[in-house]
Design a protein around this motif. Sequence first.
Motif, PDB file in Angstrom:
ATOM      1  N   CYS A 105     -26.044  11.204   5.623  1.00  0.00           N
ATOM      2  CA  CYS A 105     -25.315  10.113   6.289  1.00  0.00           C
ATOM      3  C   CYS A 105     -26.203   9.412   7.320  1.00  0.00           C
ATOM      4  CB  CYS A 105     -24.057  10.657   6.976  1.00  0.00           C
ATOM      5  SG  CYS A 105     -22.677  10.937   5.872  1.00  0.00           S
ATOM      6  N   VAL A 106     -26.956  10.200   8.069  1.00  0.00           N
ATOM      7  CA  VAL A 106     -27.870   9.615   9.054  1.00  0.00           C
ATOM      8  C   VAL A 106     -28.912   8.745   8.353  1.00  0.00           C
ATOM      9  CG1 VAL A 106     -29.661  10.155  10.748  1.00  0.00           C
ATOM     10  CG2 VAL A 106     -27.513  11.432  10.758  1.00  0.00           C
ATOM     11  N   GLY A 107     -29.448   9.261   7.233  1.00  0.00           N
ATOM     12  CA  GLY A 107     -30.413   8.470   6.472  1.00  0.00           C
ATOM     13  C   GLY A 107     -29.812   7.175   5.962  1.00  0.00           C
ATOM     14  N   TRP A 108     -28.558   7.253   5.517  1.00  0.00           N
ATOM     15  CA  TRP A 108     -27.868   6.036   5.051  1.00  0.00           C
ATOM     16  C   TRP A 108     -27.804   4.991   6.162  1.00  0.00           C
ATOM     17  CZ3 TRP A 108     -22.362   6.020   6.736  1.00  0.00           C
ATOM     18  CH2 TRP A 108     -21.752   4.780   6.544  1.00  0.00           C
ATOM     19  N   LEU A 109     -27.402   5.402   7.343  1.00  0.00           N
ATOM     20  CA  LEU A 109     -27.255   4.446   8.442  1.00  0.00           C
ATOM     21  C   LEU A 109     -28.593   3.896   8.903  1.00  0.00           C
ATOM     22  CD1 LEU A 109     -24.524   6.322  10.497  1.00  0.00           C
ATOM     23  CD2 LEU A 109     -24.280   4.078   9.417  1.00  0.00           C
ATOM     24  N   VAL A 110     -29.590   4.781   9.046  1.00  0.00           N
ATOM     25  CA  VAL A 110     -30.901   4.329   9.527  1.00  0.00           C
ATOM     26  C   VAL A 110     -31.517   3.327   8.566  1.00  0.00           C
ATOM     27  CG1 VAL A 110     -33.271   5.084   9.980  1.00  0.00           C
ATOM     28  CG2 VAL A 110     -31.348   6.410  10.881  1.00  0.00           C
ATOM     29  N   ALA A 134     -33.000  -2.142   7.000  1.00  0.00           N
ATOM     30  CA  ALA A 134     -33.030  -3.219   5.993  1.00  0.00           C
ATOM     31  C   ALA A 134     -32.379  -4.485   6.549  1.00  0.00           C
ATOM     32  CB  ALA A 134     -32.316  -2.761   4.718  1.00  0.00           C
ATOM     33  N   ASP A 135     -31.248  -4.319   7.245  1.00  0.00           N
ATOM     34  CA  ASP A 135     -30.594  -5.481   7.862  1.00  0.00           C
ATOM     35  C   ASP A 135     -31.503  -6.134   8.891  1.00  0.00           C
ATOM     36  OD1 ASP A 135     -28.368  -5.101   6.347  1.00  0.00           O
ATOM     37  OD2 ASP A 135     -27.077  -4.406   7.964  1.00  0.00           O
ATOM     38  N   GLY A 136     -32.134  -5.318   9.737  1.00  0.00           N
ATOM     39  CA  GLY A 136     -32.997  -5.859  10.773  1.00  0.00           C
ATOM     40  C   GLY A 136     -34.160  -6.633  10.200  1.00  0.00           C
ATOM     41  N   LEU A 137     -34.772  -6.079   9.142  1.00  0.00           N
ATOM     42  CA  LEU A 137     -35.895  -6.774   8.509  1.00  0.00           C
ATOM     43  C   LEU A 137     -35.445  -8.103   7.898  1.00  0.00           C
ATOM     44  CD1 LEU A 137     -38.823  -6.779   7.498  1.00  0.00           C
ATOM     45  CD2 LEU A 137     -38.038  -5.541   5.459  1.00  0.00           C
ATOM     46  N   TYR A 138     -34.318  -8.097   7.224  1.00  0.00           N
ATOM     47  CA  TYR A 138     -33.850  -9.306   6.536  1.00  0.00           C
ATOM     48  C   TYR A 138     -33.443 -10.388   7.539  1.00  0.00           C
ATOM     49  CZ  TYR A 138     -31.159 -12.263   3.353  1.00  0.00           C
ATOM     50  OH  TYR A 138     -30.694 -13.329   2.628  1.00  0.00           O
ATOM     51  N   TYR A 139     -32.563 -10.022   8.470  1.00  0.00           N
ATOM     52  CA  TYR A 139     -32.054 -11.051   9.386  1.00  0.00           C
ATOM     53  C   TYR A 139     -33.081 -11.421  10.447  1.00  0.00           C
ATOM     54  CZ  TYR A 139     -27.687  -9.828   7.132  1.00  0.00           C
ATOM     55  OH  TYR A 139     -26.721  -9.601   6.187  1.00  0.00           O
ATOM     56  N   GLY A 140     -33.948 -10.483  10.812  1.00  0.00           N
ATOM     57  CA  GLY A 140     -34.982 -10.800  11.790  1.00  0.00           C
ATOM     58  C   GLY A 140     -35.965 -11.833  11.276  1.00  0.00           C
ATOM     59  N   ILE A 166     -38.358 -12.766   4.718  1.00  0.00           N
ATOM     60  CA  ILE A 166     -39.632 -12.277   4.216  1.00  0.00           C
ATOM     61  C   ILE A 166     -39.437 -10.848   3.716  1.00  0.00           C
ATOM     62  CG2 ILE A 166     -42.031 -11.770   4.852  1.00  0.00           C
ATOM     63  CD1 ILE A 166     -41.772 -13.895   7.009  1.00  0.00           C
ATOM     64  N   ALA A 167     -40.146 -10.492   2.647  1.00  0.00           N
ATOM     65  CA  ALA A 167     -40.034  -9.166   2.036  1.00  0.00           C
ATOM     66  C   ALA A 167     -38.585  -8.872   1.653  1.00  0.00           C
ATOM     67  CB  ALA A 167     -40.574  -8.094   2.969  1.00  0.00           C
ATOM     68  N   GLU A 168     -37.980  -9.855   0.958  1.00  0.00           N
ATOM     69  CA  GLU A 168     -36.572  -9.700   0.575  1.00  0.00           C
ATOM     70  C   GLU A 168     -36.370  -8.516  -0.342  1.00  0.00           C
ATOM     71  OE1 GLU A 168     -33.382 -12.229  -2.051  1.00  0.00           O
ATOM     72  OE2 GLU A 168     -34.628 -13.343  -0.623  1.00  0.00           O
ATOM     73  N   ASP A 169     -37.351  -8.280  -1.238  1.00  0.00           N
ATOM     74  CA  ASP A 169     -37.228  -7.146  -2.151  1.00  0.00           C
ATOM     75  C   ASP A 169     -37.202  -5.828  -1.381  1.00  0.00           C
ATOM     76  OD1 ASP A 169     -37.068  -8.710  -4.369  1.00  0.00           O
ATOM     77  OD2 ASP A 169     -39.151  -8.467  -4.990  1.00  0.00           O
ATOM     78  N   LEU A 170     -37.985  -5.738  -0.301  1.00  0.00           N
ATOM     79  CA  LEU A 170     -38.001  -4.511   0.496  1.00  0.00           C
ATOM     80  C   LEU A 170     -36.630  -4.260   1.126  1.00  0.00           C
ATOM     81  CD1 LEU A 170     -39.641  -2.165   1.544  1.00  0.00           C
ATOM     82  CD2 LEU A 170     -40.379  -3.598   3.455  1.00  0.00           C
ATOM     83  N   SER A 171     -36.019  -5.328   1.643  1.00  0.00           N
ATOM     84  CA  SER A 171     -34.671  -5.181   2.200  1.00  0.00           C
ATOM     85  C   SER A 171     -33.681  -4.777   1.116  1.00  0.00           C
ATOM     86  CB  SER A 171     -34.226  -6.488   2.853  1.00  0.00           C
ATOM     87  OG  SER A 171     -34.993  -6.765   3.992  1.00  0.00           O
ATOM     88  N   GLU A 172     -33.809  -5.372  -0.064  1.00  0.00           N
ATOM     89  CA  GLU A 172     -32.886  -5.053  -1.151  1.00  0.00           C
ATOM     90  C   GLU A 172     -33.014  -3.593  -1.552  1.00  0.00           C
ATOM     91  OE1 GLU A 172     -29.808  -5.602  -2.932  1.00  0.00           O
ATOM     92  OE2 GLU A 172     -30.661  -7.607  -2.652  1.00  0.00           O
TER      93      GLU A 172
END
Length: 509
Positions: free
Chosen positions: A198-203, A208-214, A223-229
Amino acid sequence: MGKVHPLLLSRRDAVPWAYAAAGTAAIVTYLVTSSPARYMLAALVSASVVPAIAVGVTRNKPSSALPWYMFAAAMAPYAAADVIWGLYQVRGDEVPFPGVADMLFLGSYLLLTAGLVTLARQQAGRLHWAGLLDAGIVTLGFAILSWAFIIGPYLRSELSAWPLAVSIAYPATDLMLLSLAARLMLTIGTPTPSFLLCVGWLVILLAADGLYYGTQATTGTAIAEDLSEVGWMLSSLLLGSAALHSSVAQPALPAKNQERLPRRRMSILIALILMGPLIVLANVGGIRGQPVNVTVIVGMMAGLSLLLVLRVAFLAQYAQGRAIALAASLREQTDLQKQLTHQATHDPLTGLANRALLHERLESVLGRCSANSSAGLVMLDLDGFKDVNDTLGHPAGDELLVDVAQRLTGRVRDQDLVARLGGDEFALLVEGVDARTLHDYTTRLLDAFTDPFILAHGYSVHVTTSIGTRSVTKPTTPTEALRDADTALYRAKTAGKNQAAFFESPHQV
């Protein structure tokens, strides 16, 4: 967090491993293919979480299924949003923003938050303010980053009110999830494999959200949309695996002494507090030229400082409590040591000194005796004590011995030592008395037995005593003094009892 339950593979856990393997295959397929249809794999993985949770709850029967059902309810709109987003990608159309998918994503995050609140109440136990303060510092520290790299840039963009509100809602809901994740991680002492998943899921979800929206907020495109996906797919996979793992039925144990502040945690908290000043000093995104953003960050820094002060106050209170507990423990240990020492040197029935303590004091006193500093040793043996035991019983005999001890201590000085040698035999060591004074002592002790002893149930018992006395006017060994006094006692008994005999007469000293 403390010790971790081992992630052992068992037959029961073959299902989550198979599920994880299938999900990993979907992620690999997404990475190695370039067809737009690959975006539907994300929807497939997120949709699989709902039945995975249903199967996991049915098979493993956790103590409370409510948070897991809430997670399943949250992943349903999440999967629906993935389907909508994937279909636009397959058709090559631009995904409308804000659109139905965004509403579904945000709704799922709110349901995930509710599920985490329920899980935190169950797993973390009672409310610990120290843990909540730590979680608040973590959340506020990341809020500074979110403001600097996501919310601030969005506010400076040309987005209209509705798209801007939706854009800011994403990092805001992420911060809620982060706060709950921090509380769980910082208040659990022995996490189970399911809890770690569960912790891994949240982290991974938040990363991924931070990378995408940042990147989208600062550059206008993700940038790096595939990585976020891949991060979103992996986070969904971990949530489903957490529900399927058999340890989901085991409660994670809350951490003990949550008020403690380990060095590693302290370093993390300080690093988060320094994040704001570093952002301002580095002039990230030209922030020093933006008074509003500087004001917000400074305000958050002030809040962080306040939380840290409160946290240190809790730590000080905890340390004081530990110090008080330690002092109480030391006092208890000292009292116990005194009690053990007293028991080793005193008679348990009468409370008088025992033979060991008498011998110790004799060694100390008799070795320095002289004509000008004499001492006396008196030995007493009760006359008729056996008759009391035989007629009234041993309890009455014990009561009589206690009364005798009290009368003897009442007839001597405080500095004199009265001892019970065993049975009905007593001894008295007196310092600084000459032979004449010792004779007066002996008379006083005989007089102590003139009045009868009143025992329980109104029994009146009259016993006398025979006394043997040894005056010591030169250095003498305890063995010699005891032998001589015992010899005098034997003479007193053979002479008819209820009288005293001296090993040395006063005019011989």
